[in-house]
Design a protein around this motif. Structure first.
Motif: not given
Length: 137
Positions: A121-136
């Motif tokens: 996280e590069h921002r100083t405030a809290a955030h909800q970060r979305r991550v997609t995990v893709s498996i092939v």
């Protein structure tokens, strides 16, 4: 076979958030024995990191280096719509990465002995970060 799982990472502000176990669970849930796992972060002010996970001083040193390299509130930056850390967060993201691919071997992400996956996280405030995990496989 293709399988995807979306993760939400709640950050408390600038720092590193270990997602290694969540990625491993996503790989296991996919049933893939061998293949490729791609982790993608859907943001422009945070990044993904494949980094040493044994000594937290490594991450502390990375943060110190980036704080010196890209200073919050630097008058060089015009874009500051969300505060003095706005453009520095974007620069940090551009200098790092928002996607990482890891091989899958034997039903797990084949990481090195001292490797972990992190949302940085590069921002100083809290955030909800979305991550997609893709498996092939």
């Amino acid at each position: 076979m293709y399988h995807a799982r979306e993760l939400t990472v709640a950050t408390r502000g600038r720092g590193f958030y270990d997602i290694t176990d969540e990625v491993q669970r996503a790989v296991a849930a996919s049933g893939a024995r061998d293949g490729l796992c791609t982790i993608f972060l859907h943001h422009t002010s945070a990044s993904l990191l494949l980094c040493e996970n044994a000594d937290p001083d490594v991450r502390k040193d990375l943060e110190s280096f980036f704080s010196r390299l890209v200073k919050d509130g630097d008058p060089l930056f015009v874009h500051d719509a969300e505060g003095p850390d706005d453009m520095p967060a974007h620069v940090r993201t551009v200098l790092t990465q928002n996607s990482i691919s890891v091989p899958i071997k034997g039903g797990e992400a084949s990481l090195g002995t001292w490797q972990g996956l992190y949302v940085w996280e590069h921002r100083t405030a809290a955030h909800q970060r979305r991550v997609t995990v893709s498996i092939v496989s």
